[in-house]
Each structure stands twice: as structure tokens, then as C-alpha cells.
Motif scaffolding. Sequence first.
Motif, PDB file in Angstrom:
ATOM      1  N   LEU A 150      41.246  38.531  44.431  1.00 29.22           N
ATOM      2  CA  LEU A 150      40.774  37.192  44.089  1.00 29.22           C
ATOM      3  C   LEU A 150      41.296  36.186  45.106  1.00 29.22           C
ATOM      4  CD1 LEU A 150      39.372  35.383  41.886  1.00 29.22           C
ATOM      5  CD2 LEU A 150      41.668  34.999  41.021  1.00 29.22           C
ATOM      6  N   ASP A 151      40.404  35.335  45.545  1.00 27.78           N
ATOM      7  CA  ASP A 151      40.811  34.227  46.410  1.00 27.78           C
ATOM      8  C   ASP A 151      41.365  33.120  45.507  1.00 27.78           C
ATOM      9  OD1 ASP A 151      41.162  32.244  48.210  1.00 27.78           O
ATOM     10  OD2 ASP A 151      39.032  31.969  48.688  1.00 27.78           O
TER      11      ASP A 151
ATOM     12  N   ASP B 163      35.906  36.947  39.074  1.00 32.61           N
ATOM     13  CA  ASP B 163      34.976  36.451  40.099  1.00 32.61           C
ATOM     14  C   ASP B 163      34.332  35.135  39.690  1.00 32.61           C
ATOM     15  OD1 ASP B 163      33.817  37.918  38.054  1.00 32.61           O
ATOM     16  OD2 ASP B 163      32.072  38.488  39.239  1.00 32.61           O
TER      17      ASP B 163
ATOM     18  N   SER C  21      29.642  47.737  35.290  1.00 30.89           N
ATOM     19  CA  SER C  21      29.089  46.396  35.490  1.00 30.89           C
ATOM     20  C   SER C  21      27.746  46.244  34.790  1.00 30.89           C
ATOM     21  CB  SER C  21      28.933  46.090  36.984  1.00 30.89           C
ATOM     22  OG  SER C  21      27.724  46.633  37.475  1.00 30.89           O
TER      23      SER C  21
ATOM     24  N   HIS D 227      39.462  44.799  43.483  1.00 29.88           N
ATOM     25  CA  HIS D 227      38.879  43.475  43.693  1.00 29.88           C
ATOM     26  C   HIS D 227      40.011  42.478  43.929  1.00 29.88           C
ATOM     27  CE1 HIS D 227      36.010  40.150  43.082  1.00 29.88           C
ATOM     28  NE2 HIS D 227      37.006  39.557  42.443  1.00 29.88           N
TER      29      HIS D 227
ATOM     30  N   GLN E 222      34.518  29.374  40.371  1.00 29.18           N
ATOM     31  CA  GLN E 222      33.437  28.437  40.042  1.00 29.18           C
ATOM     32  C   GLN E 222      33.899  27.356  39.074  1.00 29.18           C
ATOM     33  OE1 GLN E 222      29.965  30.419  38.484  1.00 29.18           O
ATOM     34  NE2 GLN E 222      30.178  32.152  39.886  1.00 29.18           N
TER      35      GLN E 222
ATOM     36  N   THR F  83      39.862  41.647  36.358  1.00 32.32           N
ATOM     37  CA  THR F  83      39.264  42.173  37.588  1.00 32.32           C
ATOM     38  C   THR F  83      39.121  43.682  37.508  1.00 32.32           C
ATOM     39  OG1 THR F  83      41.371  42.628  38.689  1.00 32.32           O
ATOM     40  CG2 THR F  83      40.459  40.424  38.956  1.00 32.32           C
TER      41      THR F  83
END
Lengths: 222, 222
Positions: free
Chosen positions: B132-133, B102, B153, B130, B106, B126
Amino acid sequence: MGGTFDPVHHGHLVSASEVMESFSLDEVIFVPTGEQPFKEHRRVTPAEHRYLMTVVATASNPRFTVSRMEIDRPGKSYTIDTLRELKRQLPGADLFFITGADVLPQILTWKDADELWSLAHFIGVTRPGHTLDRTGLPETGLSLLEVPAMAISSTDCRARVVDGKPVWYLVPDGVVQYIAKHGLYRPETARVDDVAERRGRAANEGTTARTALPPRAVGAGQ
Amino acid sequence: MGGTFDPVHHGHLVSASEVMESFSLDEVIFVPTGEQPFKEHRRVTPAEHRYLMTVVATASNPRFTVSRMEIDRPGKSYTIDTLRELKRQLPGADLFFITGADVLPQILTWKDADELWSLAHFIGVTRPGHTLDRTGLPETGLSLLEVPAMAISSTDCRARVVDGKPVWYLVPDGVVQYIAKHGLYRPETARVDDVAERRGRAANEGTTARTALPPRAVGAGQ
């Protein structure tokens, strides 16, 4: 808390801790299932090993204990027998039976299922994203709890050992070391362990040592 | 392996172990991020605490180390600076940068993003389910790895401490004890810890002891 614990992993321990907290329980008794020679078409690890790994995993927690009840009872394990026995041992106690949510539907096919619900409150723990079919399950006497750490699975742990991959941090350090010391989950040592277990004692270290990791590797993260 | 490690948990440790195995790495260097006073609208725990928890969590693994590189570097932490520094310290090494999937998108907004891909192979871990783009991410130089234990988490661990719930088995025992000893993640002790950290040393135990669990409770599963 009933389960095969083959092997016990951090998801089981987080679940027990979480349920103890959420339901204000005094104690969690881990009850490894007895001999089920074949489960889902695979050989289950001898009960003595599963029992001892669970003892190692819970040793540092004063509110976790492990019971030999099911592994010492001859024949197939039934939850009803375990709950009746616990009720006899702890007459004033409110009993909660914790297990994987995927196992709960099977409970209805066990003997004397109706009496089960009068003996204990049932708690099914699920991994995230797992949905439970409540068909045939009673409306009350059953709680479901999602525990993220249950994404860890015993099946995956066993497969990793078969592939020579590490299980560090998936199971407690002592369990990593126990698995290596006794050569568990390695096809070539299965027969040796079976023989040792039938004698009701831990596997013969003399004959399995050749497949175990060297002491240095066993003692620290690989 | 870059991350906030606030706190470090078994998912991080499983990921590091898994990537080390899958990519045949010699070593994993955990690099806690430097000061990011506000992240996602919350205060990040002082770097010294995050660094020391990571040291405690990795102490028993001879192939895991922890670097002070980012926490000692003044100003905002950039991965590019860390990779340049590692390349200088380890001129012959093939570098792999491991982080949460995630966080990877960025990276493209960080300075000198193009150079990043020539310095290291990037690995995003991941949790199951989940997705991922990959928009804007390069086709090569990037691997994704699903690690079931990443269902654990840090956000959940912090929330549990705030609510007075246990974090046993989600994080290593030593980290459970570190959190209790220093009163981390409890709103009432945040200010005391901030002051201690600005002096560049561990939190003042004398002033936080009142909010820590008693020794007996700290030492064993609650």
C-alpha cells in the motif's frame, strides 16, 4: 486429488472445481494420504479425521468423492500404488493426478517414478506468486495451474485453531463444526484423539466434549 | 465494512471474521455501496442484488449484519455520511471502518476527509504481496491487515461467470445459487435485471429463468 487435507479448506475445493472445469474432468476423487506419523516435524492428524472432514466438505457436490484407498493401505502411501489401483478399478479412464505444486518435485524421489507419468497426467496447483522449480521434472505430462484461493493454507488454519482464532469461511461450515466437535488441533486433546483413532473410529466425544465449543457457538459464526 | 460486494466472496467473509477477532469487535455491519452506475468502466450490478447476496452470505453468522444505509441514500455514497449516521444510531460505540486497502487512498479525495479520522479507526485489508502506498495517509488511525483469502477477487468471480466457469467455493453456496437464479454477470441478462432493479425489487424471475441453470445444476456443485 491427493493431499493431507489437514484440514481440507476452500482453496482445495476451488482447485478441484477449477481443474475439473479446465480439463473437462467427469469427477474428482479426493484421496487423503495415509498415516504419516511425522511430517515436517509435526504430528499429522489421524487419517480418519482427515478423511471425514473431506467427506463433510465435499458432500454437497455430486462430482466430488473421497476415497479411503490410501488411509486403508498399510504402510507408507505411494502415489504409484494409488494410480495403479485406480487404473484397475477404472480401466477405460484417463487419470489426472492433482496435488499442490510444492509436492510435485518430491514425486521424483518416490518409487517407480518413471511409470507414474504413463499412468496419469499430473496437475500442480499453486498459489499466486509461488514459482515452481521444474528441475528434474519432465517436459510433458505435467501442467501447472495458479489458483488464487490456494493462498489459504492448512498450516494457517491449524495455527489459528491453536491460537483460539476462528476458521470460519476458510473451511466449509461443516468442517469448522467438525474441528470444534472433536477438539482437533488443540494441544490438550491430541492424545485423546490419537487413542480413539488407533481404534479405527471417530474420536470419543465423551472425553473431548469439555474442550469443544458449546453447541450454540459451534452452530453459528463466532 | 464497506464495499461493492459484487459479488461478496469468502475473502470478504474471512476478512470480517479476522478483523472482528483481531480488534475484539462486537459486530460487523456490512454496508454495500449505493448506486455507482459506472465504476472502472464497467456496469456495477444493481444495489438490491448486491445487498441480498450479502444478506445470504452472512445469514448464518449472528455477529454479521447488513445495512441498507448506503443503497437507500439518494445520490453518491460517501463514507463520511455513513459514519455520521452510525455514530448517531450507536452513540456509545467505537467505530471501525473496514475496507479493501486499495480503496483507502481514495478516501482522502472524498469530502470532509479530515473528519473521517475522528469518527472511526480505519482498517485496510490486503491480499498477500499487495503493498500500500501510504503517501498522504495519516500516521495513526489506520491499520493494515494482510488476509491471504483476499487473493479471491470479485473481478475474478464475475469473469468466471461470464466465461461459464463455476464459482463454487469462491463464494458461499447460497451466493452461487443466487447468481444463477438471477442470471447475474451474464451479458444477455443485464438489461432485464436493470429494469427489475429500477422498480426497487429483486429481478423478475419469470423473464430471467431461461438463462438460469436448471434447478438440479443450481443445487449442487457443477
